[in-house]
Design a protein around this motif. Structure first.
Motif, PDB file in Angstrom:
ATOM      1  N   GLU A  17      19.066  51.505   9.386  1.00 32.06           N
ATOM      2  CA  GLU A  17      19.679  50.178   9.502  1.00 32.06           C
ATOM      3  C   GLU A  17      18.819  49.129   8.794  1.00 32.06           C
ATOM      4  OE1 GLU A  17      21.330  46.946  12.738  1.00 32.06           O
ATOM      5  OE2 GLU A  17      20.031  48.551  13.441  1.00 32.06           O
ATOM      6  N   ALA A  43      24.206  52.610   5.270  1.00 32.89           N
ATOM      7  CA  ALA A  43      25.130  52.275   6.354  1.00 32.89           C
ATOM      8  C   ALA A  43      25.744  53.543   6.948  1.00 32.89           C
ATOM      9  CB  ALA A  43      26.221  51.331   5.853  1.00 32.89           C
ATOM     10  N   SER A  46      23.004  55.411   8.871  1.00 33.15           N
ATOM     11  CA  SER A  46      22.640  54.734  10.101  1.00 33.15           C
ATOM     12  C   SER A  46      23.708  54.906  11.175  1.00 33.15           C
ATOM     13  CB  SER A  46      22.393  53.241   9.834  1.00 33.15           C
ATOM     14  OG  SER A  46      22.013  52.589  11.020  1.00 33.15           O
ATOM     15  N   PHE A  47      24.948  54.605  10.836  1.00 32.41           N
ATOM     16  CA  PHE A  47      26.029  54.725  11.805  1.00 32.41           C
ATOM     17  C   PHE A  47      26.289  56.185  12.184  1.00 32.41           C
ATOM     18  CE2 PHE A  47      27.020  50.396  10.385  1.00 32.41           C
ATOM     19  CZ  PHE A  47      27.229  49.793  11.606  1.00 32.41           C
ATOM     20  N   TRP A  66      18.941  50.694  18.998  1.00 35.73           N
ATOM     21  CA  TRP A  66      19.285  50.745  17.575  1.00 35.73           C
ATOM     22  C   TRP A  66      19.262  49.339  16.956  1.00 35.73           C
ATOM     23  CZ3 TRP A  66      24.128  49.232  15.232  1.00 35.73           C
ATOM     24  CH2 TRP A  66      24.306  49.679  13.917  1.00 35.73           C
ATOM     25  N   THR A  67      19.904  48.401  17.612  1.00 34.49           N
ATOM     26  CA  THR A  67      19.910  47.041  17.072  1.00 34.49           C
ATOM     27  C   THR A  67      18.525  46.408  17.151  1.00 34.49           C
ATOM     28  OG1 THR A  67      20.645  46.104  19.176  1.00 34.49           O
ATOM     29  CG2 THR A  67      22.351  46.612  17.551  1.00 34.49           C
ATOM     30  N   GLY A  70      16.544  47.695  14.302  1.00 35.13           N
ATOM     31  CA  GLY A  70      17.052  47.024  13.105  1.00 35.13           C
ATOM     32  C   GLY A  70      16.573  45.588  13.007  1.00 35.13           C
TER      33      GLY A  70
END
Length: 111
Positions: A17, A43, A46-47, A66-67, A70
């Motif tokens: 991310e 992307a 990551s996803f 995860w966020t 990031g």
């Protein structure tokens, strides 16, 4: 998949991310083809890894970690590589997010 492996995969997803956000910045509004393609690759990675980790981890905890990875990673890359401003409050805030990520990891969150 065990919880330990799911956490490793989640951390990798978070790092991708960061690479995604850096590529997005470098793409100059998607006007640079190679950086734009790099953004798309990171992307998907990551996803995709996040989705895989979610097979074993709780969604709320995993998404927050995860966020958080990031956010901390991207803010750090911005400061170190892109000349983003740095202040005491920004560093304290980044450390607070990092502490939350570590805390969530220690709290678990597997099924």
């Amino acid at each position: 998949m065990g919880d330990d492996m799911a956490w490793v995969i989640l951390v990798l997803a978070g790092l991708f991310e960061v690479a995604m956000a850096y590529s997005l910045k470098m793409s100059d509004g998607f006007s640079d083809l190679w950086w734009s393609l790099s953004f798309l690759v990171f992307a998907v990675l990551s996803f995709g890894l996040l989705a895989f980790a979610l097979k074993s981890l709780e969604v709320g905890t995993a998404y927050a970690v995860w966020t958080g990875i990031g956010a901390v990673g991207t803010a750090t890359v911005g400061i170190l590589l892109l000349g983003d401003s740095v202040s005491t409050m920004k560093v304290i805030s980044i450390l607070a997010i990092l502490a939350g990520v570590v805390g969530l990891n220690l709290a678990g969150g597997g099924h």
